[in-house]
Write a protein that holds these residues in place. Structure first.
Motif, PDB file in Angstrom:
ATOM      1  N   UNK A 256       0.839  -1.199   0.000  1.00 55.00           N
ATOM      2  CA  UNK A 256       0.000   0.000   0.000  1.00 55.00           C
ATOM      3  C   UNK A 256       0.878   1.254   0.000  1.00 55.00           C
ATOM      4  N   UNK A 257       1.933   1.234   0.787  1.00 54.06           N
ATOM      5  CA  UNK A 257       2.855   2.378   0.786  1.00 54.06           C
ATOM      6  C   UNK A 257       3.451   2.577  -0.608  1.00 54.06           C
ATOM      7  N   UNK A 258       3.795   1.486  -1.265  1.00 53.63           N
ATOM      8  CA  UNK A 258       4.385   1.580  -2.610  1.00 53.63           C
ATOM      9  C   UNK A 258       3.425   2.259  -3.585  1.00 53.63           C
ATOM     10  N   UNK A 275       0.930  11.786   0.310  1.00 57.30           N
ATOM     11  CA  UNK A 275       2.344  11.761   0.672  1.00 57.30           C
ATOM     12  C   UNK A 275       2.529  11.992   2.172  1.00 57.30           C
ATOM     13  N   UNK A 276       1.776  12.891   2.735  1.00 56.10           N
ATOM     14  CA  UNK A 276       1.895  13.171   4.168  1.00 56.10           C
ATOM     15  C   UNK A 276       1.627  11.917   4.984  1.00 56.10           C
ATOM     16  N   UNK A 277       0.576  11.195   4.604  1.00 56.00           N
ATOM     17  CA  UNK A 277       0.242   9.961   5.322  1.00 56.00           C
ATOM     18  C   UNK A 277       1.305   8.891   5.090  1.00 56.00           C
ATOM     19  N   UNK A 278       1.670   8.686   3.813  1.00 54.86           N
ATOM     20  CA  UNK A 278       2.617   7.621   3.481  1.00 54.86           C
ATOM     21  C   UNK A 278       3.986   7.877   4.098  1.00 54.86           C
ATOM     22  N   UNK A 279       4.422   9.134   4.095  1.00 53.49           N
ATOM     23  CA  UNK A 279       5.719   9.481   4.689  1.00 53.49           C
ATOM     24  C   UNK A 279       5.717   9.142   6.184  1.00 53.49           C
ATOM     25  N   UNK A 280       4.659   9.536   6.869  1.00 57.81           N
ATOM     26  CA  UNK A 280       4.570   9.275   8.310  1.00 57.81           C
ATOM     27  C   UNK A 280       4.563   7.775   8.600  1.00 57.81           C
ATOM     28  N   UNK A 282       5.760   5.396   6.580  1.00 58.90           N
ATOM     29  CA  UNK A 282       7.054   4.830   6.179  1.00 58.90           C
ATOM     30  C   UNK A 282       8.080   4.998   7.296  1.00 58.90           C
ATOM     31  N   UNK A 283       8.030   6.132   7.970  1.00 61.39           N
ATOM     32  CA  UNK A 283       8.988   6.399   9.043  1.00 61.39           C
ATOM     33  C   UNK A 283       8.818   5.432  10.218  1.00 61.39           C
ATOM     34  N   UNK A 284       7.637   4.818  10.311  1.00 60.83           N
ATOM     35  CA  UNK A 284       7.396   3.849  11.379  1.00 60.83           C
ATOM     36  C   UNK A 284       7.863   2.442  11.000  1.00 60.83           C
ATOM     37  N   UNK A 285       8.205   2.242   9.735  1.00 61.31           N
ATOM     38  CA  UNK A 285       8.658   0.923   9.289  1.00 61.31           C
ATOM     39  C   UNK A 285      10.117   0.734   9.696  1.00 61.31           C
ATOM     40  N   UNK A 286      10.442  -0.289  10.466  1.00 60.16           N
ATOM     41  CA  UNK A 286      11.836  -0.508  10.870  1.00 60.16           C
ATOM     42  C   UNK A 286      12.740  -0.652   9.649  1.00 60.16           C
ATOM     43  N   UNK A 287      13.945  -0.104   9.727  1.00 60.07           N
ATOM     44  CA  UNK A 287      14.853  -0.191   8.588  1.00 60.07           C
ATOM     45  C   UNK A 287      15.135  -1.641   8.207  1.00 60.07           C
ATOM     46  N   UNK A 311      16.531  13.144   0.592  1.00 59.52           N
ATOM     47  CA  UNK A 311      17.980  13.040   0.756  1.00 59.52           C
ATOM     48  C   UNK A 311      18.330  12.024   1.844  1.00 59.52           C
ATOM     49  N   UNK A 312      17.565  12.066   2.930  1.00 64.30           N
ATOM     50  CA  UNK A 312      17.798  11.108   4.009  1.00 64.30           C
ATOM     51  C   UNK A 312      17.548   9.682   3.528  1.00 64.30           C
ATOM     52  N   UNK A 313      16.473   9.519   2.760  1.00 62.22           N
ATOM     53  CA  UNK A 313      16.164   8.188   2.240  1.00 62.22           C
ATOM     54  C   UNK A 313      17.254   7.701   1.290  1.00 62.22           C
ATOM     55  N   UNK A 314      17.797   8.603   0.482  1.00 61.20           N
ATOM     56  CA  UNK A 314      18.868   8.217  -0.434  1.00 61.20           C
ATOM     57  C   UNK A 314      20.080   7.703   0.331  1.00 61.20           C
ATOM     58  N   UNK A 315      20.415   8.352   1.432  1.00 65.18           N
ATOM     59  CA  UNK A 315      21.548   7.920   2.260  1.00 65.18           C
ATOM     60  C   UNK A 315      21.270   6.550   2.882  1.00 65.18           C
ATOM     61  N   UNK A 316      20.039   6.376   3.370  1.00 65.72           N
ATOM     62  CA  UNK A 316      19.677   5.083   3.954  1.00 65.72           C
ATOM     63  C   UNK A 316      19.700   3.991   2.890  1.00 65.72           C
TER      64      UNK A 316
END
Length: 327
Positions: A256-258, A275-280, A282-287, A311-316
């Motif tokens: 669903x996030x995808x 995007x606001x919902x999905x971003x929030x 996604x941040x709860x999904x463990x790396x 940018x943060x996601x690119x680094x991760x």
């Protein structure tokens, strides 16, 4: 009547058979090619399958042809990246086994058993194959057409199957969706996906997983068809009306996030709230639970929204790729 049309189509393989008997096997010999992300494949697999069915259903008693095709098929089973067993090997095994009274093909049959992992697990050299096409059901005939890529006859048979189906179950609709997709009749699938979802929503015992899966299939259909408006509408609906907390740990939730990320990329203005919902979320999904597609689609969505989070996601993601490379 429909099976008779399929029989006539199969009989067209006589030209390929005649060429083989004259020493020209270019249509059916193993012909390796690299099939993109799938890896090593055989360009002539379907041609060989069609000729194998011709020998089977037209009752052509030709030991030399059957053995020759069997050896070409073995090359594919041994080298194909997908591995597998396949109907071609099963049919050809049935055909050469009748000539194996003195054990002359035992070594070939053993080679087939050891061709790949799938063959080692599931290939049965003693498996019987029905050689009377008329004993197949209409649905069997459709699957045969699909295997041999006879889309013209398949379309006629699918129409007849639809006409004969009075009550549609979820599995029937899923089967028809698959047929329509194969035949390029994607436009006919919208109603089927909606019916699937409506049926799930109407059942008292439907789980959150079932409901969200039904929404996901419909949303992915709209993505495939380029109907981003309806895709956005149903994305918002699944978020607002379902208890997605129950599936937070499942791959389905990440699916669903995808689709939310993809829709945001397609229409950043309309997908801003998405995007606001999905971003929030996604941040709860463990790396440790994230994966390549989830990262790349999340990055694309963030960039579409000009969100520095990208940018943060690119680094991760770079760290994720490094961990994959290092095992």
């Amino acid at each position: 009547m429909e099976l008779e049309q399929l029989k006539s189509k199969i009989e067209e393989q006589q030209a390929v058979y005649d060429a083989l008997k004259e020493g020209d096997n270019t249509m059916v010999c193993y012909k390796e090619f690299q099939n993109g992300e799938w890896g090593t494949d055989d360009e002539n697999y379907t041609n060989r399958l069609r000729l194998a069915y011709y020998l089977l259903y037209c009752h052509i008693e030709d030991e030399e042809a059957a053995a020759s095709l069997f050896e070409e098929e073995l090359k594919d089973r041994e080298r194909n990246s997908f591995q597998g067993i396949g109907s071609t090997l099963r049919v050809l095994t049935h055909l050469i086994r009748k000539y194996n009274v003195d054990g002359k093909y035992t070594a070939l049959l053993e080679r087939a058993k050891n061709a790949n992992f799938d063959c080692a697990c599931g290939y049965d050299p003693d498996e019987e194959v029905e050689d009377d096409l008329g004993r197949n059901s209409l649905l069997d005939g459709i699957y045969l057409c699909q295997e041999m890529e006879y889309k013209d006859v398949m379309g006629v048979m699918v129409d007849e199957w639809k006409k004969n189906t009075v009550e549609w179950s979820g599995s029937d609709r899923k089967t028809l969706i698959d047929f329509n997709t194969f035949l390029g009749r994607d436009m006919e699938n919208e109603g089927l996906y909606r019916e699937q979802l409506e049926e799930i929503l109407s059942e008292e015992n439907s789980s959150a997983r079932d409901i969200i899966s039904g929404y996901k299939n419909l949303i992915m259909y709209y993505l495939h068809m380029g109907d981003y408006g309806n895709g956005l509408c149903f994305c918002k609906k699944v978020i607002e009306t379902t208890d997605y907390q129950q599936i937070r740990t499942l791959r389905l939730f990440k699916d669903i996030l995808e689709v939310c990320f993809e829709l945001t990329v397609r229409d950043a203005r309309a997908g801003a709230g998405l995007w606001s919902w999905a971003k929030a979320e996604f941040q709860k999904v463990p790396q440790s639970s994230r994966y390549g597609n989830l990262y790349t689609k999340g990055i694309a969505a963030a960039n579409a929204m000009n969100d520095p989070y990208g940018k943060q996601l690119e680094q991760e993601y770079e760290k994720f790729l490094e961990s994959v490379r290092n095992g």
